[in-house]
Scaffold this motif. Structure first.
Motif, PDB file in Angstrom:
ATOM      1  N   ILE A 274       0.837  -1.201   0.000  1.00  8.45           N
ATOM      2  CA  ILE A 274       0.000   0.000   0.000  1.00  8.45           C
ATOM      3  C   ILE A 274       0.873   1.253   0.000  1.00  8.45           C
ATOM      4  O   ILE A 274       0.581   2.233  -0.695  1.00  8.45           O
ATOM      5  CB  ILE A 274      -0.963  -0.026   1.209  1.00  8.45           C
ATOM      6  N   ASP A 275       1.961   1.230   0.756  1.00  3.09           N
ATOM      7  CA  ASP A 275       2.915   2.336   0.755  1.00  3.09           C
ATOM      8  C   ASP A 275       3.506   2.532  -0.637  1.00  3.09           C
ATOM      9  O   ASP A 275       3.651   3.667  -1.124  1.00  3.09           O
ATOM     10  CB  ASP A 275       4.019   2.034   1.776  1.00  3.09           C
ATOM     11  N   PHE A 276       3.847   1.444  -1.302  1.00  4.55           N
ATOM     12  CA  PHE A 276       4.370   1.491  -2.668  1.00  4.55           C
ATOM     13  C   PHE A 276       3.333   2.077  -3.621  1.00  4.55           C
ATOM     14  O   PHE A 276       3.648   2.898  -4.491  1.00  4.55           O
ATOM     15  CB  PHE A 276       4.767   0.070  -3.094  1.00  4.55           C
ATOM     16  N   ASP A 277       2.080   1.697  -3.448  1.00  7.32           N
ATOM     17  CA  ASP A 277       1.011   2.227  -4.287  1.00  7.32           C
ATOM     18  C   ASP A 277       0.869   3.741  -4.097  1.00  7.32           C
ATOM     19  O   ASP A 277       0.560   4.466  -5.054  1.00  7.32           O
ATOM     20  CB  ASP A 277      -0.305   1.532  -3.963  1.00  7.32           C
ATOM     21  N   ASP A 278       1.097   4.229  -2.889  1.00  4.62           N
ATOM     22  CA  ASP A 278       1.070   5.680  -2.657  1.00  4.62           C
ATOM     23  C   ASP A 278       2.168   6.384  -3.452  1.00  4.62           C
ATOM     24  O   ASP A 278       1.964   7.474  -3.991  1.00  4.62           O
ATOM     25  CB  ASP A 278       1.237   5.985  -1.165  1.00  4.62           C
ATOM     26  N   ALA A 279       3.345   5.767  -3.520  1.00  3.39           N
ATOM     27  CA  ALA A 279       4.436   6.338  -4.317  1.00  3.39           C
ATOM     28  C   ALA A 279       4.078   6.337  -5.800  1.00  3.39           C
ATOM     29  O   ALA A 279       4.400   7.287  -6.531  1.00  3.39           O
ATOM     30  CB  ALA A 279       5.727   5.553  -4.072  1.00  3.39           C
ATOM     31  N   ILE A 280       3.413   5.285  -6.256  1.00  8.07           N
ATOM     32  CA  ILE A 280       2.945   5.242  -7.644  1.00  8.07           C
ATOM     33  C   ILE A 280       2.029   6.433  -7.917  1.00  8.07           C
ATOM     34  O   ILE A 280       2.102   7.074  -8.980  1.00  8.07           O
ATOM     35  CB  ILE A 280       2.210   3.916  -7.925  1.00  8.07           C
ATOM     36  N   GLY A 281       1.156   6.746  -6.970  1.00  4.70           N
ATOM     37  CA  GLY A 281       0.249   7.874  -7.136  1.00  4.70           C
ATOM     38  C   GLY A 281       0.981   9.187  -7.320  1.00  4.70           C
ATOM     39  O   GLY A 281       0.587  10.026  -8.144  1.00  4.70           O
ATOM     40  N   VAL A 282       2.054   9.394  -6.570  1.00  2.00           N
ATOM     41  CA  VAL A 282       2.860  10.611  -6.704  1.00  2.00           C
ATOM     42  C   VAL A 282       3.453  10.692  -8.110  1.00  2.00           C
ATOM     43  O   VAL A 282       3.430  11.748  -8.753  1.00  2.00           O
ATOM     44  CB  VAL A 282       3.978  10.638  -5.642  1.00  2.00           C
ATOM     45  N   ALA A 283       3.992   9.569  -8.586  1.00  2.00           N
ATOM     46  CA  ALA A 283       4.597   9.539  -9.923  1.00  2.00           C
ATOM     47  C   ALA A 283       3.562   9.824 -11.010  1.00  2.00           C
ATOM     48  O   ALA A 283       3.811  10.596 -11.940  1.00  2.00           O
ATOM     49  CB  ALA A 283       5.259   8.186 -10.162  1.00  2.00           C
ATOM     50  N   LEU A 284       2.392   9.218 -10.892  1.00  2.00           N
ATOM     51  CA  LEU A 284       1.348   9.421 -11.890  1.00  2.00           C
ATOM     52  C   LEU A 284       0.820  10.859 -11.873  1.00  2.00           C
ATOM     53  O   LEU A 284       0.535  11.432 -12.935  1.00  2.00           O
ATOM     54  CB  LEU A 284       0.207   8.430 -11.670  1.00  2.00           C
ATOM     55  N   ASP A 285       0.689  11.426 -10.693  1.00  2.00           N
ATOM     56  CA  ASP A 285       0.227  12.818 -10.593  1.00  2.00           C
ATOM     57  C   ASP A 285       1.186  13.748 -11.334  1.00  2.00           C
ATOM     58  O   ASP A 285       0.756  14.657 -12.054  1.00  2.00           O
ATOM     59  CB  ASP A 285       0.112  13.249  -9.131  1.00  2.00           C
TER      60      ASP A 285
END
Length: 376
Positions: A274-285
């Motif tokens: 879930i923490d990794f998925d949060d980082a993915i969100g930052v990259a996609l934003d």
């Protein structure tokens, strides 16, 4: 008959007069930046856990281009992280344990080494030590992944512009008595060993290092907090700060998803995922706003033979049954598995990452999507 021929002649003239557009690779927009996120030990079931256990919508759901990779190494059907990451970083298959070297132990050029001379900034982030197998494979060359002190020397000699993670002791508590932190400073690095700062505090540096643990970072459930998504945002800002040379490549690893798999600890694994998925969100934003950034998310291999199974329960009479309304993470091994690994892609060139292919193709597809090979 004459009438029919006249009609055909007019149709032919019409077709010949139409402008024809030929779509070639040269017509396709090339990515200026690449953000590669690697979930160590992350297969489809690990990813699926975000859809059941994350309180918000998973960022994995934001991708349209999805593929699969075969992760075997040159000598083994089941890869380790060193061979897996070397495949991503250099486009070659090698033996388990090898970092930045080929099957014959000769050095191979990494993506960082190829693009840095072309004024493309580079960075690596990990929740392990920064000398661990996955981040090391992007800047180091050793025959055995356990040579952490040698890998730290390679970091000093590399062209990396930004890094964040653990591994301080391999710089300043070494068997040879050297303090490599001074060498990093001599290369222009700002160094913080306490906490992530903000961009305004560090933007004056030409290079930046956050070395926030003696060895590996704490698990997210034991105090690491939101280091990974924050480091992702800060790394992108730092590498993108110079207007003249704003193109960048950064690798971000969710290292401890793998460790939850090795420990057969579903709670550990899921919290790291879930923490990794949060980082993915930052990259996609960032990529959505920028419009010139390719975001790739994949894993080097799967760990634990993890699956999401129905929770076993018992009736009052002691009869066992499966509760299909409740999910439990279960494991079949404490090691790695040979399952194919998903690849998620967003941005210019993302379509090329669909399909089924070898893990080495990640490197080659990045070079094609960016045209960095041909850049002066």
């Amino acid at each position: 008959m004459i009438y029919k021929n006249a009609i055909l002649f007019l149709l032919l003239l019409t077709l010949l007069s139409c402008k024809t557009t030929v779509h070639t690779d040269e017509n396709l927009e090339k990515a200026k930046n690449v953000i590669l996120l690697i979930g160590d030990g992350t297969g489809l079931s690990q990813i699926s856990s975000a859809f059941y256990f994350k309180e918000t919508s998973p960022n994995f759901a934001r991708f349209n281009s999805i593929g699969l990779i075969n992760t075997s190494s040159s000598q083994q059907n089941i890869t380790d992280s060193a061979a897996g990451a070397t495949a991503f970083a250099s486009g070659i298959k090698t033996y388990n344990g090898a970092i930045g070297v080929a099957n014959d132990s000769s050095e191979v050029k990494t993506l960082v080494e190829i693009v840095s001379p072309k004024n493309i900034k580079t960075g690596v982030i990990a929740t392990s030590s920064i000398q661990h197998a996955t981040p090391a494979s992007f800047y180091a060359h050793v025959i055995n992944r356990g040579l952490y002190e040698d890998i730290a020397v390679d970091m000093v000699h590399s062209d990396i512009d930004f890094f964040a993670g653990g591994g301080r002791k391999f710089f300043n508590k070494r068997k040879d008595g050297q303090n490599l932190l001074g060498d990093l400073e001599a290369k222009g690095f700002g160094i913080d060993t306490l906490a992530l700062g903000n961009f305004e505090e560090v933007k004056q540096y030409s290079k930046m290092a956050y070395i926030l643990a003696e060895d590996s970072m704490d698990p997210v459930a034991k105090g690491r907090g939101d280091f990974l998504p924050k480091a992702t945002e800060l790394g992108i800002q730092f590498l993108n700060k110079d207007e003249e040379h704003s193109n960048f490549f950064i690798m971000i690893e969710g290292s401890q998803i793998d460790w939850g798999g090795h420990a057969n600890d579903a709670d550990y694994l899921i919290s790291e995922l879930i923490d990794f998925d949060d980082a993915i969100g930052v990259a996609l934003d960032f990529a959505e706003k920028d419009g010139n950034t390719l975001v790739l998310v994949t894993g080097d291999h799967e760990t634990g033979g993890f699956t999401l199974s129905s929770t076993p329960k018992q009736t009052e009479e002691g009869k066992s049954y499966s509760d299909y309304n409740e999910i439990t993470g279960t494991f079949s091994t404490t090691g790695h598995s040979a399952t194919l690994i998903p690849v998620f892609a967003y941005g210019p060139g993302s379509e090329a990452f669909s399909g089924v292919y070898e893990n080495t193709e990640i490197f080659h597809k990045i070079m094609e999507a960016t045209n960095w090979s041909n850049r002066d």
